[in-house]
Write an enzyme that holds these catalytic residues in place. Structure first.
Site, short mmCIF file in Angstrom:
data_model
loop_
_atom_site.label_atom_id
_atom_site.label_comp_id
_atom_site.label_asym_id
_atom_site.label_seq_id
_atom_site.Cartn_x
_atom_site.Cartn_y
_atom_site.Cartn_z
N LYS A 1 -1.60 22.67 78.30
CA LYS A 1 -1.09 23.87 78.97
C LYS A 1 -1.41 25.11 78.13
O LYS A 1 -1.31 25.08 76.90
CB LYS A 1 0.42 23.71 79.15
CG LYS A 1 1.07 24.79 79.99
CD LYS A 1 2.56 24.50 80.17
CE LYS A 1 3.29 25.55 80.98
NZ LYS A 1 4.73 25.29 81.07
N SER B 1 6.53 25.89 85.78
CA SER B 1 5.38 26.70 85.44
C SER B 1 4.12 25.89 85.13
O SER B 1 3.02 26.43 85.16
CB SER B 1 5.71 27.58 84.25
OG SER B 1 5.94 26.78 83.09
N SER C 1 9.83 22.96 83.82
CA SER C 1 8.39 23.16 84.05
C SER C 1 7.50 21.97 83.82
O SER C 1 6.30 22.02 84.12
CB SER C 1 7.89 24.33 83.21
OG SER C 1 8.36 25.51 83.76
#
Ligand code: GLN
Length: 504
Positions: free
Chosen positions: A83, A158, A182
């Site tokens: 990420k 997210s 997330s």
């Protein structure tokens, strides 16, 4: 050698076995994933940066070490995606924000160092909501990621990029971060597995901080066993992170493989299963519990009355911490710098840079947080939220007297349509209703697929455990996965529709 393009559909554990048996090389496996990314990511936008050279260099090194007869770590040679909120030396890191555009960090996060040392080729950096603020990946400054199950839908957030990449076979493993859900919520809406480990059990050194008392990195995978393998690799004490715990972790892999829930007490959280949860999401949840019960688990009911205040408390604590953490993005040190022509002072540069560099959601949270922390309102907002946090922790403590793990649907609905909630922040925030309590308490959670719900889209079930009892999540998650896959006749992802003509 087996054709590597078939291998991309295996679990990471099966890829590791194929590598160890010499059936495929890491270079071929890595190239097959890069080819898959080239093929489908134009549509999905799961990656912000693809690090082909870096990945292939690692892959070749692993192949050479294996050829030399070296004893290699379990996942050596299996590619991973990271990420974009995690810093990577020599690879751009933006956290999904314009304000970091063009920034190439001079160092690796500790967890990235661990991935590299264990020989995992890093395929690239995955898309995310800007600074991890969002539940749909739509606040990314670089365009939304699409859900591989239905490209008009969100992949969660997210960490939608990591979840979509894993679901679409672009990467077998990914790293996510979970401040309010997330990792788990994107897992639920893409039919993948996501784990938010105990707070402090994985180093946060090199994570771009969102809300420091809540942030935690963790694995995003297609199977519970793969999550255990990745979790064991990245966990551990790090003197560079002052919140890092020292040891005390059980064996996740053994737990994931045990398939044994006999006598395990599973507590259904009364406050998180009724109103607001979609009917088919609830139906898959109830069926999952019934499967566990048939396998010998004991289903009990628990009440966590203060969970109803958790969302409100989170949306005060999180913005408060973020407003302070994001103060360092001032146009002086990293990435974007906007210099106004007419009046280029330090203050005007900061103002212009922050004005142009941050998106609307980030600005909203900075404003909310600054307000909640301001002198006249601190006790009423931030202070009250901290008290709620203590009450949530107490609810967990009393629930864990009656149950070994707690359960709820991970997310109230299946993936919603792109644009459906972008104009309604409250509706967006409500996605996190079930995931946030664990962040407030610092306790671990896992989301595993529970089946197909509304519109034929995946839903997830979440299990929560006491701090440092992450192994219980693997035990119950692994067992449920095996039970459900038996009833489905294979993994849920095998039921995903075709993506660009290539079967998922
Ligand atoms: N959706 C939550 C938020 O917007 C959670 C984000 C996260 O876990 N990073 O704050």
């Amino acid at each position: 050698m087996a054709p590597a393009h078939d291998t991309i559909r295996l679990s990471a554990a099966a890829m590791a076995a194929a590598l160890a048996a010499g059936e495929v090389s890491s270079e071929d496996l890595t190239r097959a994933h890069l080819a898959r990314i080239a093929d489908v990511d134009g549509d999905l936008n799961a990656f912000l940066h693809v690090s082909e050279d870096d990945a292939l260099t690692t892959a070749r090194q692993v192949d050479a070490r294996r050829a030399a007869g070296e004893d290699l770590p379990a996942l050596a040679g299996v590619p991973v995606a990271v990420k974009d909120v995690v810093v990577t030396e020599g690879m751009p890191t933006t956290a999904g924000s314009r304000i970091l555009e063009g920034w190439v960090p001079p160092y690796d996060a500790t967890l990235v160092t661990k991935l590299r040392e264990a020989g995992l080729p890093i395929l690239g950096k995955t898309n995310m909501d800007e600074f991890a603020m969002g539940s749909s990946t739509e606040t990314s400054a670089y365009g939304p990621t699409r859900n591989p199950w239905d490209r008009d839908r969100i992949p969660g957030g997210s960490g939608g990029g990591s979840a979509a990449a894993v679901a679409a076979f672009e990467a077998p493993l990914a790293i996510g971060t979970d401040t309010g859900g997330s990792i788990r919520q994107p897992g639920a809406v893409t039919g993948t597995v996501g784990v938010k480990p105990t707070y402090g059990s994985i180093s946060r050194y090199g994570l771009i901080a969102m809300a420091s008392s809540l942030d935690q990195a963790g694995p995003v995978t297609r199977t519970v066993e793969d999550a255990a393998l990745l979790h064991e690799l990245i966990a551990g004490h790090d003197p560079r992170d002052s919140t890092s715990l020292t040891g005390g972790f059980g064996s996740f892999l053994d737990a994931a493989r045990s398939r044994d829930v006999a006598g395990l007490r599973v507590g259904v959280i009364e406050e998180l299963e009724g109103e607001g949860f979609a009917p088919e999401v609830r139906a898959r949840f109830t069926e999952s519990l019934a499967a566990l019960e048939r396998a010998g688990a004991e289903i009990v009911r628990v009440s966590c009355p203060n969970f109803r205040y958790a969302l409100g408390a989170y949306y005060l604590i999180m913005p408060s911490e973020a407003s302070s953490n994001l103060a360092k993005f001032d146009g002086m040190r990293y990435g974007l710098r906007v210099v106004p022509e007419d009046h280029p002072t330090a203050e005007s540069v900061m103002k212009a840079t922050r004005g142009q560099g941050f998106g609307a959601e980030v600005k909203r949270r900075i404003l909310l947080g600054t307000y909640a922390l301001s002198a006249g309102y601190y006790d009423a907002y931030y202070g009250s939220a901290q008290k709620v946090r203590t009450l949530v922790q107490r609810d967990f403590a009393s629930a864990f007297e009656k149950a070994d793990v707690l359960a709820s649907p991970t997310s109230p609905t299946v993936a919603f349509r792109l644009g459906e909630k972008t104009d309604d922040p409250m509706a967006m925030y409500l996605n996190d209703i079930a995931t946030i309590p664990a962040n407030l308490a610092g306790t671990p959670g896992i989301s595993v697929p529970s089946g197909l719900a509304e519109d034929g889209l995946p839903a997830g079930i979440q299990f929560l455990a006491p701090a440092l009892a992450d192994d219980r999540l693997y035990r119950v998650g692994g067992a449920l996965e095996a039970l459900l896959e038996d009833s489905w006749g294979g993994p849920l992802l095998a039921q995903a529709p075709d993506l660009k003509g290539a079967s998922l």
